[in-house]
Design an enzyme around this catalytic site. Sequence first.
Site, PDB file in Angstrom:
ATOM      1  N   THR A   1      41.267  42.656  50.200  1.00 24.64           N
ATOM      2  CA  THR A   1      42.631  42.155  50.309  1.00 24.64           C
ATOM      3  C   THR A   1      43.076  41.551  48.982  1.00 24.64           C
ATOM      4  O   THR A   1      42.256  41.196  48.130  1.00 24.64           O
ATOM      5  CB  THR A   1      42.748  41.060  51.389  1.00 24.64           C
ATOM      6  OG1 THR A   1      42.019  39.901  50.963  1.00 24.64           O
ATOM      7  CG2 THR A   1      42.199  41.544  52.729  1.00 24.64           C
TER       8      THR A   1
ATOM      9  N   GLU B   1      46.415  52.259  32.625  1.00 24.63           N
ATOM     10  CA  GLU B   1      47.089  52.498  33.911  1.00 24.63           C
ATOM     11  C   GLU B   1      48.157  53.563  33.724  1.00 24.63           C
ATOM     12  O   GLU B   1      49.070  53.395  32.909  1.00 24.63           O
ATOM     13  CB  GLU B   1      47.724  51.206  34.426  1.00 24.63           C
ATOM     14  CG  GLU B   1      48.601  51.382  35.664  1.00 24.63           C
ATOM     15  CD  GLU B   1      47.882  52.052  36.823  1.00 24.63           C
ATOM     16  OE1 GLU B   1      48.398  53.073  37.320  1.00 24.63           O
ATOM     17  OE2 GLU B   1      46.812  51.555  37.224  1.00 24.63           O
TER      18      GLU B   1
ATOM     19  N   ASP C   1      39.063  46.184  45.253  1.00 28.06           N
ATOM     20  CA  ASP C   1      38.665  47.220  46.199  1.00 28.06           C
ATOM     21  C   ASP C   1      37.598  48.161  45.675  1.00 28.06           C
ATOM     22  O   ASP C   1      36.874  48.772  46.459  1.00 28.06           O
ATOM     23  CB  ASP C   1      39.895  48.042  46.607  1.00 28.06           C
ATOM     24  CG  ASP C   1      40.956  47.218  47.319  1.00 28.06           C
ATOM     25  OD1 ASP C   1      40.691  46.044  47.614  1.00 28.06           O
ATOM     26  OD2 ASP C   1      42.055  47.753  47.561  1.00 28.06           O
TER      27      ASP C   1
ATOM     28  N   CYS D   1      42.699  46.024  53.393  1.00 26.23           N
ATOM     29  CA  CYS D   1      43.518  45.295  54.364  1.00 26.23           C
ATOM     30  C   CYS D   1      43.258  45.758  55.794  1.00 26.23           C
ATOM     31  O   CYS D   1      44.101  46.396  56.419  1.00 26.23           O
ATOM     32  CB  CYS D   1      44.997  45.430  54.036  1.00 26.23           C
ATOM     33  SG  CYS D   1      46.001  44.198  54.909  1.00 26.23           S
TER      34      CYS D   1
ATOM     35  N   CYS E   1      43.593  37.181  55.711  1.00 24.64           N
ATOM     36  CA  CYS E   1      44.308  38.271  56.353  1.00 24.64           C
ATOM     37  C   CYS E   1      45.386  37.663  57.247  1.00 24.64           C
ATOM     38  O   CYS E   1      45.085  37.232  58.370  1.00 24.64           O
ATOM     39  CB  CYS E   1      43.345  39.132  57.174  1.00 24.64           C
ATOM     40  SG  CYS E   1      44.115  40.630  57.827  1.00 24.64           S
TER      41      CYS E   1
END
Length: 440
Positions: free
Chosen positions: A334, A64, A325, A190, A368
């Site tokens: 999400t 990362e 994702d 989202c 959600c």
Amino acid sequence: MAHLHCIRNTVQASHKLARHTPFIFACRGNASYEVLVAGGGTGGISSGARLANKLGEGKVAIVEPADNHYYQPLWTLVGAGAKPMSSSQKSMKEVIPPKATWIKDSIQQFDPDNNQVILGNGEKVSYKYLVVALGIKLQFDRIKGLPEAFDTPGVCSNYSAQTVGKTLEALQDFTEGNAIFTFPTPPLKCPGAPQKIMYLADEYLRKHGKRDKATIMFNSAGPSIFAVKKYAESLTKVVASKDIVTNFGLNLIEVKPETKEAIFQKVANPKELVTCQYEMLHVSPPMSPHEVVKTSGLSDAAGFVEVNKETMQHVRYPNVFSLGDCSSVPTSKTAAAIASQNAILSKNLLSVMSGGQCTPLYDGYTSCPLITGYSKCILAEFDFDLAPLETFPLDQGKQRRSMYHMKADVMPAIYWDMMLKGRWSGPKQFRKAMHLGMSR
């Protein structure tokens, strides 16, 4: 010969010693790990923590490049002025699992046939098992006039750390005219976020005596307000009660800040354009898989990592797993979905490592929390089939203050203190208990 850099307060001289430091800022050199995790977002950190806790120090590495980690679901409240930006942010070194190695670099290429990745600096890292958790790419630049228009009044977006602060500015500076909130064509993460900020904007403008001078518009490329019928019915009532104009089948393709015009393309007839004046324009950008995933040999036709939707295991490479994702799992993208996925992925990966099979099955659970005001929320929870899969023994299709505090106060604490440390698998067990064992 490439040498190893492991920087904390001092430069460590050996890889072995570096593994015992709580946080590794950069580890470079031709190395090999039992498990390599690509990505330090929600999926990468949560699954990396579980695996590092099980396998021990030096076995798991997380690749990362970013210095900061964000709890992005909080940006709706940050954009509306209900939470400070600092509450959504921690330094990456704070969230990297203590037993994992942090390779502070990007991935420029996957090589699954040889069980290795090539880093941004050209060095290679080998693995026995790979977890791909690179998230999804925001593509503001696919909209003509962006991102330059963010430097002009009224144009904002809660989807980026660089632009979320402009949302509150736009609300504060609003005088009169159209406040437009856009929703792009899929995929996107989202999918409730584009309308949550719209409801908060409505309430903000009412509190500050501006609502009667505003026309709030939801211009969505989608066909309806929400994909799950139960919650769509509730949200339709919310929209009507707030006097919000909904325009479905409109996709934002251009922003003209000099004339304050937003240009939309009709999804059903792409040659037909609709121009809307704006005083405030909240943009939810187009999104796509990262190019490194598309070209990895791991992706499907759409560019997502091709996995079995119930096990998180790759369909062609059994030592590769993916979640979140960037994966092909057909559920809403999400953090709540990742909560369940990371536990299932970790169990399956560890089972395969020990010669077993993938057995835990993901049912598509996602959540959600649809904030409809500064103290109200509809907690939508559902599965692969878009059927409600609710945790609490009450009607979650209703706006409730309790659900707002769940979203604003409880969920962030669970995220930072449990999920990122590998100790949160979603609400399934709570759901069963609250429904007396009758729920899935």
